[in-house]
Design an enzyme around this catalytic site. Structure first.
Site, PDB file in Angstrom:
ATOM      1  N   ALA A  17      -5.884   5.136 -11.605  1.00  0.00           N
ATOM      2  CA  ALA A  17      -5.346   4.255 -12.642  1.00  0.00           C
ATOM      3  C   ALA A  17      -3.835   4.111 -12.532  1.00  0.00           C
ATOM      4  CB  ALA A  17      -5.729   4.770 -14.029  1.00  0.00           C
ATOM      5  N   GLY A 142      -2.927  -6.238   2.378  1.00  0.00           N
ATOM      6  CA  GLY A 142      -2.269  -7.540   2.370  1.00  0.00           C
ATOM      7  C   GLY A 142      -1.171  -7.617   1.339  1.00  0.00           C
ATOM      8  N   LYS A 197       3.951  -2.222   8.750  1.00  0.00           N
ATOM      9  CA  LYS A 197       4.900  -3.187   8.174  1.00  0.00           C
ATOM     10  C   LYS A 197       5.907  -2.471   7.295  1.00  0.00           C
ATOM     11  CE  LYS A 197       3.522  -3.607   3.642  1.00  0.00           C
ATOM     12  NZ  LYS A 197       2.986  -2.254   3.488  1.00  0.00           N
ATOM     13  N   ASP A 250       2.076  -9.495   4.550  1.00  0.00           N
ATOM     14  CA  ASP A 250       2.522  -8.270   3.892  1.00  0.00           C
ATOM     15  C   ASP A 250       3.946  -7.923   4.296  1.00  0.00           C
ATOM     16  OD1 ASP A 250       2.184  -6.186   2.163  1.00  0.00           O
ATOM     17  OD2 ASP A 250       0.694  -5.127   3.356  1.00  0.00           O
ATOM     18  N   ARG A 261       9.480  -0.233  -2.276  1.00  0.00           N
ATOM     19  CA  ARG A 261      10.165   1.063  -2.133  1.00  0.00           C
ATOM     20  C   ARG A 261      10.702   1.247  -0.713  1.00  0.00           C
ATOM     21  NH1 ARG A 261       5.914   2.955  -5.862  1.00  0.00           N
ATOM     22  NH2 ARG A 261       4.500   3.047  -4.090  1.00  0.00           N
ATOM     23  N   ASN A 262       9.938   0.739   0.277  1.00  0.00           N
ATOM     24  CA  ASN A 262      10.386   0.887   1.659  1.00  0.00           C
ATOM     25  C   ASN A 262      11.652   0.087   1.918  1.00  0.00           C
ATOM     26  OD1 ASN A 262       8.135   2.469   3.229  1.00  0.00           O
ATOM     27  ND2 ASN A 262       7.065   1.097   1.833  1.00  0.00           N
TER      28      ASN A 262
END
Length: 334
Positions: A17, A142, A197, A250, A261-262
């Site tokens: 969740a 994706g 990615k 993506d 975050r990346n």
């Protein structure tokens, strides 16, 4: 298989969740075709969803589907024909072990996480299939941020299975007016696109943080995609898969949006000119860079961007040195 043990194909369980799991559960519930149950770890989260139709910690300000069920009881997966594993990538094996006694024979398992297993570098479908040997494991990936999905903004993603027929059936079962899934039979390509990615998003973040300009970002995306295609093909997937939603789509989303975050980690790295210690559970690209670089060298693949990102994260080279090495490489045909 007895009729009593046959899972209902019109029942869907989403385990996890967090923001993405909650978003998937609510968008599938809104189709009205399936009874959807969201399984949380904490009872108070499930109770809040049932009473207030909100999950403020995960998706603040977003109303959830009125028909969405919620519970903290893992046994609730037992009647579901489709079970979505929406927990983080590093929790997939543990979750499979915990849920194994409850899952119905014939249930479809769909992994909804992007990454590689820490320590082994294995694909998540292989990890979960090892624990759930009698069940079919597919993967959903994706470009799709949880808030966009939950609020009903148009989103298209990919679902990949061992067979095109199974993927098409799952795509039909889970898609809705604002959430469209495209079927694929290339689980390897779809997963590697989703995992790697993130490495390229870190590279694009470094470009932004170091103030190298949008032209450099575009070059990173294009050349990174070429690297990714070679890597997927060498690992047994289809190289052209990465030109679709689970690769290019993506990558564009993750490499340009500050929700990523990346990307934010890469920006910090570019500004500081040295590696900040990442939380690997949150910055999946930091783990994937090391895994992909090591595997690429074993396979004899030339992946300069991936090698550079891995080296910067390890602290082996700084941004200036990496840029100098990339720009001084021999000129070859694109």
């Amino acid at each position: 298989m007895s009729e009593a043990n046959t899972p209902a194909t019109d029942k869907v369980a989403v385990v996890g969740a967090g923001a993405f799991g909650t978003a998937l559960a609510t968008v599938i519930a809104r189709t009205g075709r399936s009874e959807v149950t969201l399984i949380a770890r904490k009872r108070d989260v499930a109770d809040a969803i049932l009473s207030r139709r909100r999950h403020e910690d995960a998706l603040p300000g977003i109303d959830l589907a009125e028909s969405l069920l919620a519970t903290a009881d893992p046994a609730s997966v037992s009647t579901a024909g489709i079970v979505l594993f929406a927990m983080p990538s590093q929790a997939q094996r543990e979750a499979a072990q915990a849920l194994r006694p409850y899952l119905a024979p014939g249930a479809d398992i769909v992994i909804c996480a992007k990454g590689l297993e820490r320590g082994t570098g294995r694909l998540l479908t292989d990890v979960v299939a090892e624990e759930l040997r009698d069940l079919e494991v597919s993967v959903l990936s994706g470009p799709g941020f949880a808030a966009d999905i939950a609020t009903g903004l148009p989103t298209a993603m990919v679902i990949a299975s061992a067979s095109a027929e199974r993927a098409a059936r799952l795509a039909t079962a889970l898609s809705g007016p604002t959430f469209r899934l495209y079927p694929s039979a290339d689980r390897t390509g779809v997963q590697l696109g989703g995992a790697l990615k993130n490495v390229l998003a870190i590279a694009c973040g470094i470009v932004e943080g170091a103030g190298l300009g949008e032209s450099a970002r575009a070059a990173m995306i294009a050349r990174g995609l070429a690297e990714l295609s070679r890597y997927v093909a060498a690992c047994g997937g289809r190289g052209d898969t990465v030109r679709g939603l689970s690769g290019l789509g993506d990558l564009v989303l993750t490499a340009t949006s500050h929700q990523s975050r990346n990307l934010r980690y890469g920006i910090a790295l570019g500004r500081e000119r040295r590696a900040a210690q990442p939380t690997v559970d949150l910055v999946e690209g930091a783990l994937a860079a090391s895994v992909a670089a090591a595997e690429a060298r074993r396979l004899g693949l030339d992946m300069p961007l991936t090698f550079a990102v891995a080296a910067m994260i390890d602290g082996t080279i700084d941004v200036e040195t990496a840029l100098e090495q990339l720009m001084s490489r021999p000129i070859t045909q694109e």
